[in-house]
Design an enzyme around this catalytic site. Sequence first.
Site, PDB file in Angstrom:
ATOM      1  N   GLU A  22      -4.120  -7.554   2.778  1.00  0.00           N
ATOM      2  CA  GLU A  22      -3.388  -7.819   4.022  1.00  0.00           C
ATOM      3  C   GLU A  22      -3.990  -6.949   5.108  1.00  0.00           C
ATOM      4  O   GLU A  22      -4.237  -5.755   4.893  1.00  0.00           O
ATOM      5  CB  GLU A  22      -1.897  -7.468   3.906  1.00  0.00           C
ATOM      6  CG  GLU A  22      -1.077  -8.368   3.031  1.00  0.00           C
ATOM      7  CD  GLU A  22       0.401  -7.961   3.028  1.00  0.00           C
ATOM      8  OE1 GLU A  22       0.838  -7.268   3.985  1.00  0.00           O
ATOM      9  OE2 GLU A  22       1.110  -8.326   2.068  1.00  0.00           O
ATOM     10  N   GLU A  60       2.636  -4.619  -3.782  1.00  0.00           N
ATOM     11  CA  GLU A  60       3.411  -3.476  -3.298  1.00  0.00           C
ATOM     12  C   GLU A  60       4.569  -3.126  -4.233  1.00  0.00           C
ATOM     13  O   GLU A  60       5.681  -2.823  -3.794  1.00  0.00           O
ATOM     14  CB  GLU A  60       3.902  -3.724  -1.871  1.00  0.00           C
ATOM     15  CG  GLU A  60       2.759  -3.857  -0.876  1.00  0.00           C
ATOM     16  CD  GLU A  60       3.219  -3.845   0.584  1.00  0.00           C
ATOM     17  OE1 GLU A  60       4.431  -3.670   0.828  1.00  0.00           O
ATOM     18  OE2 GLU A  60       2.358  -3.990   1.470  1.00  0.00           O
TER      19      GLU A  60
END
Length: 322
Positions: free
Chosen positions: A136, A34
């Site tokens: 995730e 991220e």
Amino acid sequence: MIPTWTDSQYKAYAAIFDVFAQYSNTLGVFIGNEVIARANQSEAAPYIKAATRDMKAYRDKQGFRKIPVGYSAADIAELRPMLQDYLACGDDADTIEFFGLNAYEWCAADNDFQTSGYKTLDDMAQGYSVPIFFSETGCNTAAPRLFLDQNAILGSDMNNLWSGAIIYEWIEEANNYGLISYGPPQGEKTGANIEDGFLRKGTPTPVQPDFSNLQAVWKTNNPTGTAKSAYNPKLTAPSCPKSTAGGWLLDGDVPLPTINQKFVPTATLKPTGADKNQTPEPTTTGSSANPTGTNGAMAAGRELTGVTGALAAVMVGFAVLL
């Protein structure tokens, strides 16, 4: 936060690679997690790609086995599928070898493959040239967590294309995503086994009913895989995406930064073919990356801060048996 790719970062990454290359069960390394966390941060993507380029070159120079190098992306609608395509386009020396998506879309009990948005993700991944999986998943906005997206990921809807999923996360923390706990919250206590107010060692106790719900779903799944000996992909890398209004800011196969090159924002970056495979000497330092579960509310942008050590998680539907 301004993106960087510096000599000190390179050395930290190399030091981590040195350690994890020793283990036969290291499935891959994340070059970042991220790093791009908001829709207006896509100009950081060349720095992700530069780190990928240099770590692949370092891996090969050291004679390590071909441990895949990839990226774990926040699920940002305005950057789909441009980010995943950009990281896989262009010179093979620069491109990722797998793409992970942190997706928290399948939250409600009555969601399905269509209404959750997973059908859109699947459509955008058709023909993708490197393995793609959920790095995730496991939305917790509706309790209890049911993990019903696993039926799609590991079933007929997605198993032929997607290489499984990593459930976020193992240890219970303040964000309530954990599947096991080593004890009650410790508050302001400190100690060798306490981090961020939670115990990190001891006897793992399942967090219920979440743990059993995931266990029950997995018992019903029978994903199929592909043996390494039978893996012979004939896919074409995607074209480098053009810039889009209000979204992707890069235009085509833009030049990658060299180590220590300062970031200069620009409306349109013109492609060139320069600056390949920088190879400063590594030293024995370390770094780490912090995964997050955001369900669409992205955290502040991060620099490239380190390679997470390995895909040390359940990769049930991985298409290649490494």
